[in-house]
Design a protein around this motif. Structure first.
Motif, mmCIF file in Angstrom:
data_model
loop_
_atom_site.group_PDB
_atom_site.id
_atom_site.type_symbol
_atom_site.label_atom_id
_atom_site.label_comp_id
_atom_site.label_asym_id
_atom_site.label_seq_id
_atom_site.Cartn_x
_atom_site.Cartn_y
_atom_site.Cartn_z
ATOM 1 N N ARG A 1 3.836 10.039 -9.536
ATOM 2 C CA ARG A 1 3.247 10.291 -10.854
ATOM 3 C C ARG A 1 2.489 11.614 -10.873
ATOM 4 N NH1 ARG A 1 1.324 4.142 -11.884
ATOM 5 N NH2 ARG A 1 3.101 3.524 -13.156
ATOM 6 N N SER A 2 1.727 11.895 -9.820
ATOM 7 C CA SER A 2 0.922 13.114 -9.818
ATOM 8 C C SER A 2 1.755 14.362 -9.551
ATOM 9 C CB SER A 2 -0.219 13.011 -8.804
ATOM 10 O OG SER A 2 0.290 12.957 -7.495
ATOM 11 N N SER A 3 2.780 14.261 -8.736
ATOM 12 C CA SER A 3 3.549 15.459 -8.404
ATOM 13 C C SER A 3 4.772 15.663 -9.299
ATOM 14 C CB SER A 3 3.981 15.432 -6.935
ATOM 15 O OG SER A 3 4.817 14.319 -6.690
ATOM 16 N N LEU A 4 5.385 14.592 -9.768
ATOM 17 C CA LEU A 4 6.611 14.707 -10.563
ATOM 18 C C LEU A 4 6.394 14.430 -12.046
ATOM 19 C CD1 LEU A 4 8.956 12.783 -8.106
ATOM 20 C CD2 LEU A 4 8.673 15.264 -8.310
ATOM 21 N N GLY A 5 5.293 13.770 -12.357
ATOM 22 C CA GLY A 5 5.003 13.415 -13.747
ATOM 23 C C GLY A 5 5.144 11.922 -13.971
ATOM 24 N N LYS A 6 4.437 11.443 -14.960
ATOM 25 C CA LYS A 6 4.385 10.000 -15.218
ATOM 26 C C LYS A 6 5.707 9.425 -15.687
ATOM 27 C CE LYS A 6 -0.511 9.945 -16.165
ATOM 28 N NZ LYS A 6 -1.596 9.637 -17.059
ATOM 29 N N THR A 7 6.608 10.281 -16.159
ATOM 30 C CA THR A 7 7.874 9.786 -16.687
ATOM 31 C C THR A 7 9.048 10.033 -15.738
ATOM 32 O OG1 THR A 7 8.265 11.850 -17.893
ATOM 33 C CG2 THR A 7 7.116 10.070 -19.082
ATOM 34 N N ASP A 8 8.773 10.378 -14.496
ATOM 35 C CA ASP A 8 9.855 10.632 -13.545
ATOM 36 C C ASP A 8 10.724 9.384 -13.369
ATOM 37 O OD1 ASP A 8 10.938 12.543 -11.388
ATOM 38 O OD2 ASP A 8 10.701 10.633 -10.331
ATOM 39 N N ALA A 9 12.004 9.580 -13.272
ATOM 40 C CA ALA A 9 12.978 8.486 -13.196
ATOM 41 C C ALA A 9 12.820 7.629 -11.944
ATOM 42 C CB ALA A 9 14.394 9.052 -13.266
ATOM 43 N N GLN A 10 12.202 8.153 -10.913
ATOM 44 C CA GLN A 10 12.062 7.399 -9.672
ATOM 45 C C GLN A 10 10.949 6.345 -9.738
ATOM 46 O OE1 GLN A 10 14.275 7.570 -7.305
ATOM 47 N NE2 GLN A 10 13.245 6.063 -6.048
ATOM 48 N N THR B 1 0.833 -1.195 0.000
ATOM 49 C CA THR B 1 0.000 0.000 0.000
ATOM 50 C C THR B 1 0.867 1.244 0.000
ATOM 51 O OG1 THR B 1 -1.750 -1.180 1.160
ATOM 52 C CG2 THR B 1 -1.824 1.220 1.239
ATOM 53 N N GLY B 2 1.934 1.219 0.785
ATOM 54 C CA GLY B 2 2.869 2.345 0.833
ATOM 55 C C GLY B 2 3.534 2.591 -0.508
ATOM 56 N N TYR B 3 3.950 1.517 -1.169
ATOM 57 C CA TYR B 3 4.566 1.663 -2.485
ATOM 58 C C TYR B 3 3.563 2.200 -3.496
ATOM 59 C CZ TYR B 3 8.952 -0.601 -1.248
ATOM 60 O OH TYR B 3 10.166 -0.881 -0.694
ATOM 61 N N ARG B 4 2.344 1.674 -3.479
ATOM 62 C CA ARG B 4 1.326 2.159 -4.418
ATOM 63 C C ARG B 4 1.080 3.651 -4.219
ATOM 64 N NH1 ARG B 4 -1.984 -2.334 -2.883
ATOM 65 N NH2 ARG B 4 -1.447 -4.087 -4.188
ATOM 66 N N TYR B 5 0.990 4.052 -2.958
ATOM 67 C CA TYR B 5 0.788 5.475 -2.645
ATOM 68 C C TYR B 5 1.971 6.288 -3.152
ATOM 69 C CZ TYR B 5 0.370 9.848 -0.158
ATOM 70 O OH TYR B 5 0.298 11.185 0.126
ATOM 71 N N SER B 6 3.189 5.820 -2.894
ATOM 72 C CA SER B 6 4.391 6.531 -3.330
ATOM 73 C C SER B 6 4.427 6.669 -4.848
ATOM 74 C CB SER B 6 5.654 5.807 -2.858
ATOM 75 O OG SER B 6 5.728 5.803 -1.460
ATOM 76 N N ILE B 7 4.062 5.590 -5.536
ATOM 77 C CA ILE B 7 4.075 5.612 -6.999
ATOM 78 C C ILE B 7 3.051 6.612 -7.521
ATOM 79 C CG2 ILE B 7 3.553 4.245 -9.067
ATOM 80 C CD1 ILE B 7 4.722 1.813 -7.384
ATOM 81 N N GLU B 8 1.843 6.575 -6.978
ATOM 82 C CA GLU B 8 0.811 7.511 -7.429
ATOM 83 C C GLU B 8 1.175 8.946 -7.076
ATOM 84 O OE1 GLU B 8 -1.469 6.739 -9.612
ATOM 85 O OE2 GLU B 8 -0.564 4.761 -9.464
#
Length: 122
Positions: free
Chosen positions: A19-28, A9-16
């Motif tokens: 994506r929303s704050s840095l952009g869908k193509t962020d290297a992280q 759940t933590g990873y899913r939250y971090s990923i979303e």
């Protein structure tokens, strides 16, 4: 099991969030997906691990080539655990080639170790 669920759940939250704050193509993002795949793998949830690592591979190839070979190695390990030794070996060899080209000694050692284990299982 509860710890894995919380981590996932933590990873899913971090990923979303990434994506929303840095952009869908962020290297992280591929790194986070690969970490989530590892968590699923450790929990024995291999199909979910494969799904996450597949997305990580695609994104790393485009957006974070520095970790591409490491994520290929991770995918190969998951495939190996799924009984897909042939596919795993192909990916390990690809990861080794890329890691060698980049002088990524840590990944080279990891891939060689994993290939040795894979060949011992045959």
């Amino acid at each position: 099991k509860a710890v894995v669920s919380t981590q996932s759940t933590g990873y899913r939250y971090s990923i979303e969030f990434a994506r929303s704050s840095l952009g869908k193509t962020d290297a992280q993002i591929p790194v986070l997906l690969s970490d989530m795949a590892f968590t699923y793998q450790r929990a024995g949830r291999l199909e979910e691990a494969l799904e996450a690592v597949n997305e990580a591979v695609l994104l790393a190839e485009k957006n974070n080539p520095m970790v591409y070979q490491t994520i290929l190695c991770n995918k190969a390990t998951i495939l190996s655990e799924l009984g897909e030794a042939g596919k795993a070996e192909v990916l390990y060899e690809k990861a080794l080639k890329i890691a060698t080209k980049k002088s990524d000694w840590q990944t080279i050692q990891e891939v060689k170790r994993n290939l040795k284990i894979l060949k011992q299982q045959d």
